[in-house]
Design an enzyme around this catalytic site. Structure first.
Site, mmCIF file in Angstrom:
data_model
loop_
_atom_site.group_PDB
_atom_site.id
_atom_site.type_symbol
_atom_site.label_atom_id
_atom_site.label_comp_id
_atom_site.label_asym_id
_atom_site.label_seq_id
_atom_site.Cartn_x
_atom_site.Cartn_y
_atom_site.Cartn_z
ATOM 1 N N CYS A 217 32.164 64.152 30.218
ATOM 2 C CA CYS A 217 33.296 63.919 31.099
ATOM 3 C C CYS A 217 33.936 62.617 30.647
ATOM 4 O O CYS A 217 33.248 61.635 30.368
ATOM 5 C CB CYS A 217 32.793 63.801 32.535
ATOM 6 S SG CYS A 217 33.871 62.864 33.619
ATOM 7 N N CYS B 270 34.773 65.276 38.876
ATOM 8 C CA CYS B 270 36.004 64.498 39.046
ATOM 9 C C CYS B 270 37.227 65.153 38.426
ATOM 10 O O CYS B 270 38.326 64.618 38.510
ATOM 11 C CB CYS B 270 35.823 63.090 38.492
ATOM 12 S SG CYS B 270 35.806 63.056 36.689
ATOM 13 N N CYS C 289 34.635 58.588 37.747
ATOM 14 C CA CYS C 289 33.901 59.801 38.120
ATOM 15 C C CYS C 289 32.739 59.425 39.040
ATOM 16 O O CYS C 289 31.859 58.653 38.653
ATOM 17 C CB CYS C 289 33.370 60.498 36.861
ATOM 18 S SG CYS C 289 32.348 61.924 37.237
ATOM 19 N N CYS D 65 35.661 68.189 34.223
ATOM 20 C CA CYS D 65 34.415 67.738 34.843
ATOM 21 C C CYS D 65 34.263 68.400 36.214
ATOM 22 O O CYS D 65 35.191 68.353 37.024
ATOM 23 C CB CYS D 65 34.445 66.223 34.985
ATOM 24 S SG CYS D 65 33.117 65.578 36.016
ATOM 25 N N ASP E 252 -9.849 84.965 29.245
ATOM 26 C CA ASP E 252 -8.714 85.855 29.420
ATOM 27 C C ASP E 252 -8.689 86.882 28.290
ATOM 28 O O ASP E 252 -7.919 86.782 27.347
ATOM 29 C CB ASP E 252 -7.425 85.035 29.433
ATOM 30 C CG ASP E 252 -6.355 85.706 30.259
ATOM 31 O OD1 ASP E 252 -6.637 86.786 30.815
ATOM 32 O OD2 ASP E 252 -5.249 85.165 30.326
ATOM 33 N N LYS F 36 -13.417 81.495 32.956
ATOM 34 C CA LYS F 36 -13.002 82.890 33.117
ATOM 35 C C LYS F 36 -12.128 83.223 31.918
ATOM 36 O O LYS F 36 -10.964 82.828 31.847
ATOM 37 C CB LYS F 36 -12.244 83.106 34.421
ATOM 38 C CG LYS F 36 -11.985 84.590 34.679
ATOM 39 C CD LYS F 36 -11.495 84.833 36.088
ATOM 40 C CE LYS F 36 -11.488 86.297 36.464
ATOM 41 N NZ LYS F 36 -10.815 87.185 35.556
ATOM 42 N N LYS G 114 -9.184 80.831 40.257
ATOM 43 C CA LYS G 114 -8.113 80.947 39.268
ATOM 44 C C LYS G 114 -7.313 79.651 39.155
ATOM 45 O O LYS G 114 -7.170 78.910 40.134
ATOM 46 C CB LYS G 114 -7.154 82.070 39.691
ATOM 47 C CG LYS G 114 -7.796 83.451 39.735
ATOM 48 C CD LYS G 114 -8.080 83.963 38.371
ATOM 49 C CE LYS G 114 -7.476 85.249 37.949
ATOM 50 N NZ LYS G 114 -6.791 86.187 38.655
HETATM 51 S S1 IVH Z 1 -18.603 88.424 35.618
HETATM 52 C C1 IVH Z 1 -20.003 91.343 38.666
HETATM 53 N N1 IVH Z 1 -17.922 86.345 34.123
HETATM 54 O O1 IVH Z 1 -13.090 88.940 34.886
HETATM 55 C C2 IVH Z 1 -19.464 90.313 37.737
HETATM 56 N N2 IVH Z 1 -16.348 88.107 34.392
HETATM 57 O O2 IVH Z 1 -12.215 89.760 37.515
HETATM 58 C C3 IVH Z 1 -18.365 90.812 36.898
HETATM 59 N N3 IVH Z 1 -14.240 87.778 33.166
HETATM 60 O O3 IVH Z 1 -13.850 92.325 34.491
HETATM 61 C C4 IVH Z 1 -17.816 89.965 35.868
HETATM 62 N N4 IVH Z 1 -14.779 85.839 32.253
HETATM 63 O O4 IVH Z 1 -13.224 90.957 32.385
HETATM 64 C C5 IVH Z 1 -17.533 87.547 34.627
HETATM 65 N N5 IVH Z 1 -17.451 84.474 32.807
HETATM 66 C C6 IVH Z 1 -17.086 85.663 33.304
HETATM 67 C C7 IVH Z 1 -15.828 86.240 33.024
HETATM 68 C C8 IVH Z 1 -15.481 87.457 33.592
HETATM 69 C C9 IVH Z 1 -13.856 86.773 32.361
HETATM 70 C C10 IVH Z 1 -13.404 88.946 33.516
HETATM 71 C C11 IVH Z 1 -14.074 90.269 33.252
HETATM 72 C C12 IVH Z 1 -14.109 90.961 34.599
HETATM 73 C C13 IVH Z 1 -13.028 90.258 35.342
HETATM 74 C C14 IVH Z 1 -13.271 90.327 36.827
#
Ligand code: IVH
Length: 672
Positions: free
Chosen positions: A427, A412, A433, A409, A118, A116, A314
């Protein structure tokens, strides 16, 4: 003449697009950057001479158009949804169970697992293979037109490779790799400008620039993972197939995605990515599991704004914001005062944190932490939590001035001193102590010292506070009855503890020397002293000068050692320990030239056949030094299973790496 130019332009554009593809999509560049720059320079020169031959998909046209006053609005024909979030193992199990129940599947389902990323979600439209428009996610239904900015991202193809559908809308994540983010911040700092808090903010800020020239200078990347509107193409039957198709068109996809089987496979992937997280070149905040088969996805459908066929699992947040309730000073074994911030408990990195060490006063002043401050706390992996910074804007009571050094201290009430130039305040109470007494007994009993199993912090506290134990020697006269009288101590555990104390009587001279807690004498120095003097008596009667002759022992350590044994109180403790029956075999004296003298080892990862302590002990017995981090001075890095970043560092510096077998051979070779 123009035909020749036209042909050369076509060839140059195709060549540059091919190198972009090899670099950004295949991660396998064919030519050095300088060669690439030459091609680009030639293209720009030719185009400048023949402006009529410039095409919109030419790689020179990434920065096009004047800065806009605002972004246009784009309506998403297929809404851009969000994902359901999971945190615990049970969330993955439940997600998988629900999916199988709805589909009526008995066996395990295949999932496509992706990091996922960022960054921020974008959607791009290609008409007949030519990039036409890009938009941000916005509220999921309407986003902003960021076409001019997305064009500047070199990883993004301006024309798809091969035969493309009439309309193809692809979705993915724009992000800033960590290396680029750090470079950007360094440059901003050099210019005295504001830095970005994290790569995500930097990516979002860069994409939302009204002047595409600024975006072009930012190290943005993109990985694609989904579809929007499609005309004139039948998408593959699986998510894994889709990813392959996107890549074949020259669209970059994340190299760390893979197909996994069932909830088990998902969890394994989650754990594996959790371990790799710190070494990935980009930031991720979790992983995403998608039911692989498209037909199954369609049958599962959506709930409100998220698909039932996907789950974002997450990672625990590594940073959190909380408040400093108080700043207190702890007194350690050597009297050192350590400032500790007491926090409003906060859940971060998977645990609740309510205290963080601030190390020393200089550090407190450097970070300017005050009571009542709102602060950012970080806990990454298994690293001890740290206070990253104060959010000064949220400082509530200007009446709390900077933290001052206590004059006495806190335990003590003896005087506190902070020698000029030293960061540490102490100390002066020494053994009078209670805190120092308690800490020295805890150290004495610890695993690498006398190794008295079961004698933990809480017990030591009770023993010292109850006045039952005031010196290490008192431990050996404790009766089972006395122990059984302590809080949370049954007869059985009292007997076990008594036994552990008895067992500790057979020890080694290096362990005993380390256990005594002489200032500046760690395990390595204890070993060196033992080998040099052979027995305790010779060491106790040695002069400061004689002690200084021990390899690696300088004047400061020698003075501490001599002072320790000059003290009547300490001599008495040692005598009582001997009377109680403590015994250690004499150590074979060495001339200082042991086989591994002068060689520094660093250990990383888990060894199978021996513990880390055993490995260190065996190595130091041969004269080696053990260090905590890899530097140019390191002779060998010993790598077990799941090694950490130390191994990478070793490779970077070209330091020899020993695996467990090689270590064992090396030890065997030198043991007599
Ligand atoms: S799929 C219907 N795949 O996460 C599916 N999203 O919480 C929609 N994101 O808006 C998204 N990596 O910005 C998908 N491998 C990934 C992702 C991903 C990051 C983000 C994306 C989305 C958000 C959703």
């Amino acid at each position: 003449m123009t035909t020749g130019v036209r042909a050369r332009l076509d060839a140059l554009r195709a060549e540059i697009a091919r190198h972009d593809y090899r670099y950004y999509v295949l991660d396998d560049p064919e030519i050095p950057d300088a060669e690439y720059d030459k091609l680009m320079a030639e293209l720009k020169r030719l185009e400048a001479a023949h402006p009529a031959l410039v095409t919109p998909d030419s790689p020179s046209q990434r920065v096009a158009g004047a800065p806009s006053g605002e972004f246009g609005e784009v309506v998403h024909e297929v809404p851009m949804l969000s994902l359901e979030n999971g945190f615990a193992k049970e969330d993955v199990m439940a997600f998988d169970r629900r999916a199988r129940e709805r589909l009526g599947t008995q066996g395990p389902l295949d999932y496509f697992a992706e990091p996922k990323l960022d960054g921020l979600a974008v959607t791009l439209i290609f008409h007949d293979g030519v990039f036409e428009r890009a938009a941000t996610r916005g509220d999921g239904f309407k986003g902003e037109d960021v076409t001019a900015n997305v064009r500047t991202i070199r990883a993004c193809p301006l024309r798809l490779r091969g035969k493309a559908p009439r309309v193809l809308e692809v979705r993915g994540e724009v992000f800033m790799p960590i290396a680029g983010f750090e470079r950007l911040n360094r440059e901003a700092q050099d210019r005295g400008e504001k830095t970005f808090v994290n790569p995500r903010n930097a990516a979002a800020g860069s994409l939302r620039q009204l002047d595409p020239r600024i975006t072009a200078a930012r190290p943005l990347r993109v990985y694609f993972y989904g579809l929007g509107v499609v005309f004139g193409w039948q998408p593959p039957e699986t998510q894994s197939g889709l990813i392959e198709a996107l890549q074949a068109w020259g669209l970059p996809v994340c190299p760390h995605s893979e197909r996994v089987r069932g909830a088990e496979g998902c969890l394994e992937y989650y754990r594996a990515m959790g371990r790799r997280r710190a070494s990935l070149p980009y930031q991720i905040d979790g992983v995403v599991f998608k039911v692989d088969r498209r037909a199954d996805q369609e049958r599962l459908g959506f709930v409100s704004r998220a698909p039932r066929w996907a789950l974002a699992q997450k990672f625990a947040a590594e940073e959190a914001v909380t408040r400093v309730r108080a700043i207190e000073f702890q007194v350690g074994r050597t009297g050192a005062l350590t400032p500790v911030a007491r926090l409003e408990p906060v859940f971060v990195g998977g645990v609740t944190v309510s205290n963080v060490t601030l190390h020393n006063l200089d550090e407190v002043w450097r970070k300017d932490v005050r009571e009542g401050d709102t602060v950012v706390v970080r806990r990454a992996g298994d690293v001890i939590p740290e206070l990253v910074r104060v959010i000064v804007e949220r400082r509530p009571h200007p009446e709390h001035g900077p933290v001052a050094l206590p004059r006495t201290c806190p335990v003590c009430r003896s005087a506190v001193i902070k020698p000029e130039g030293e960061a540490v305040a102490r100390c002066t109470g020494a053994f009078s102590c209670p805190a120092q007494r308690q800490e020295s007994i805890r150290h004495f009993a610890s695993r690498r010292a006398m190794d008295i199993e079961g004698l933990g912090e809480k017990l030591v506290e009770q023993l010292v506070e109850g006045g039952i134990v005031s010196s290490p020697a008192d431990l050996y006269t404790l009766t089972a009855g006395q122990l059984a009288g302590l809080e949370r101590m049954g007869e059985k555990s009292a007997a076990n503890l008594k036994q552990a104390i008895e067992r500790s009587k057979r020890t080694t001279l290096p362990r005993l020397l380390y256990a005594l807690g002489i200032r500046e004498v760690g395990e390595a120095t204890a070993g060196a002293l033992a080998r040099h003097f052979g027995d305790l008596h010779s060491l106790m009667s040695a002069s400061e000068d004689e002690i200084q002759r021990v390899p690696d022992v300088g004047p400061v350590v020698a003075a501490h050692v001599a002072a320790f044994f000059a003290s009547c109180e300490h001599r008495k403790v040692i005598q009582r320990l001997q009377e109680a029956g403590l015994a250690w075999p004499p150590v074979k004296k060495s001339s200082g030239d042991l086989p591994l003298s002068g060689q520094t080892f660093v250990l990383t990862g888990t060894l199978e056949g021996l513990s880390r302590e055993q490995a260190s002990e065996a190595l130091t017995a041969l004269g080696a030094k053990i260090a905590g981090s890899v530097s140019k001075k390191t002779r060998y890095v010993v790598a077990g299973a799941d090694p950490g970043s130390k191994l990478e560092k070793a490779r970077e510096l070209g330091i020899e790496v020993l695996e467990e077998d090689a270590l064992k051979r090396l030890l065997a070779r030198h043991r007599r």
